[in-house]
Structures are given as C-alpha cells and as structure tokens.
Design an enzyme around this catalytic site. Structure first.
Site, PDB file in Angstrom:
ATOM      1  N   LYS A  18      -6.670   0.701   7.347  1.00  0.00           N
ATOM      2  CA  LYS A  18      -6.295   0.072   6.072  1.00  0.00           C
ATOM      3  C   LYS A  18      -5.267   0.913   5.320  1.00  0.00           C
ATOM      4  O   LYS A  18      -4.294   0.386   4.756  1.00  0.00           O
ATOM      5  CB  LYS A  18      -7.537  -0.133   5.200  1.00  0.00           C
TER       6      LYS A  18
ATOM      7  N   LYS B 252      -2.888   4.567  -5.624  1.00  0.00           N
ATOM      8  CA  LYS B 252      -4.101   5.259  -5.177  1.00  0.00           C
ATOM      9  C   LYS B 252      -4.173   5.314  -3.658  1.00  0.00           C
ATOM     10  O   LYS B 252      -4.475   6.354  -3.057  1.00  0.00           O
ATOM     11  CB  LYS B 252      -5.331   4.545  -5.751  1.00  0.00           C
TER      12      LYS B 252
END
Length: 289
Positions: A172, A240
């Site tokens: 991911k 992030k």
C-alpha cells in the site's frame, strides 16, 4: 449464519464501508472517537458501542479504518481499547494505512489473545468505498482471508493476498508513492505547459491518448484544472503515507530520490493550506495569480 461485524473508524472511507455492510445484511456494531459520526450510521441500522472494547466484544470480525499509526494504537491499546475485547477465534482486519512494523505488532497482540489478524489496507478512494469496489491488499493467513472474504465482498471487488503480515502495508505504501508521484508529475507538467503559453487542456488531450495516461490522472486532472480540491483522499494523509514510505525505505536501505522530493513538495503545500484539501492540491505548490 452470517458473522457479526464491528467497524471502528467512520471517516471518509469507514462510513461508506459501514453502509455497504448493512446493505449486505450484516449485523454491524460501530464505534468512532467522534460519536456523532457513529450516530449517523446508527440511522442506517448499526448499533453504536460505547467503547472500542465493546465493539470488539460484539464482533466475530472487527474492522478498523483509522487515519494514522497513533490513531490505530489508541483504538487498540488505549483505555477500553479493542484488543482487550477481542473474542478468541475472532478476526481483526485493519484497513488503515500504517507502518508494516505496526501491522506485525498488532498480529502478535492478536495471537496472544487467540484471535486472527489481517493487515488489509485498501485502494479505490471514496468513490470505490461508496460503490463497494475497493481493492484490498491482504497480508496474513490465506485461510483466514478465505474465511472473511464474504465480508470483504460487501465492500470491495478484489482481495489480493500479499504474503506475511506487513506485506499488505508495504504494498500500500508503494502504491501511494506511485499515486503521489503521478499527480505531482501532472501538476508540474501542467505548470510547464501553461507557463510556456499553451492551454492546459491541450496537454490533457494528448495525455488521454498516450501511454502516459493513468486512471488517477483522469480523476485528478479536472480537480487541478478547476482548482476544486474537495477531499476524496486528503493531502494530509498522502503526506503521512509518503513519510511512512520514507521510513520503510530507510529501514530497507533503499534510496527513493523522487519520494524525498515528493515528501518535501506535499509537506510545503500541507503547511501552507488552511483547509483540508485533496492531495491533488499539490498543484498549489505553483501559486496562481
């Protein structure tokens, strides 16, 4: 009989995922740090737990979809955290995007309690969540994945097994690195074209007919051209994720020069933004008159 489901985290992704679970006929218990969001889902038929621990105790399969590693640690290990409520034999599926190391820690904590764990981050954006067409990148036991596939099928269209715990998160982060770079490259190219006096639409026209075409650019190009950055995937979360990718790269001894540049660009835009825009707002790095 269908398993009982719990879902912790009712943000941009979690709310439509909850709605699709209810549409599929699952008994659903939800918890969110902001209770008002849980009350909205209660109107669709969900039960609202008083704590994350209570949500876990009510569930055969517990899903977590929260914003970042500290949020996941808080809902799992914090006061009245979900780990303390997990049933023996239950399954925790985390669809947040966090560090692979944290996924492995969660797996170990679940094993201590006799529960199973899958790290299963998703891709597809809010539109994929709303349509029930998410793609899950699943790591952990393939047998456990097969057990929960009917649950995932209420929310997604593909459930790809990545390997051992942490592999889902690794893939991911790599995926989001690609997406961030693609959108930044589009924003840079549009700035080059318009700065040289050519209409932006001309580049998009060629892009859509060439090997450089990518699905994410089909979605983000109109946002950039219209300067409409209503969040589907907030820039703060992409920033992030880029940071997590850089941490993983340092651990693996891999240099990511393009990633370093992207982290700096997205960070600058985040710092200068007074709103919570989509990550297509990376185009703000080049201010318009």
């Amino acid at each position: 009989m269908k398993p009982t489901i719990g879902l912790i985290g009712l943000g941009l992704m979690g709310r439509p995922m909850a709605a699709n679970l209810l549409k599929a006929g699952y008994a659903l218990t939800v918890w969110n740090r902001t209770r008002a969001r849980a009350e909205e889902v209660a109107k669709l038929g969900a039960k609202v737990a008083a704590t994350a621990r209570e949500a876990a105790a009510a569930s055969d399969v517990l899903l977590t979809v929260v914003s970042d590693p500290p949020a996941l640690e808080a809902v799992l290990w914090g006061a009245d955290g979900a780990l303390a409520g997990l049933r023996k034999g239950s399954v925790l599926v985390d669809s947040s995007t966090v560090a692979p190391e944290l996924a492995r820690r969660v797996a170990a904590a679940c094993a201590e309690r006799g529960a199973e764990f899958l790290d299963a981050p998703v891709t597809g954006g809010t539109w994929g969540a709303e349509k029930g067409e998410l793609v899950f990148m699943v790591a952990g036991s393939r047998e456990v994945l097969e057990r929960v596939e009917p649950v995932l099928a209420a929310m997604g269209k593909r459930f790809l097994h990545m390997g051992a715990h942490g592999a889902g998160q690794t893939v991911k982060l790599a995926m989001n690195l690609i997406l961030a770079l693609e959108v930044q490259a589009l924003a840079e190219a549009l700035e080059l074209v318009t700065g040289a006096g050519v209409e932006a639409a001309r580049l998009i026209e060629v892009l859509q007919s060439s090997m450089a075409r990518a699905a994410v650019l089909d979605v983000k190009a109109p946002m950039i051209l219209e300067r409409n950055f209503a969040p589907s995937f907030p820039l703060r979360l992409m920033h992030k994720d880029l940071g997590l990718a850089m941490e993983l790269a340092r651990e693996a001894g891999v240099k990511l020069p393009a990633g370093v540049a992207a982290l700096e660009t997205y960070g600058a835009v985040r710092a200068a933004s007074s709103d919570d825009p989509d990550y297509a707002a990376v185009a703000r790095f080049w201010p318009k008159a």
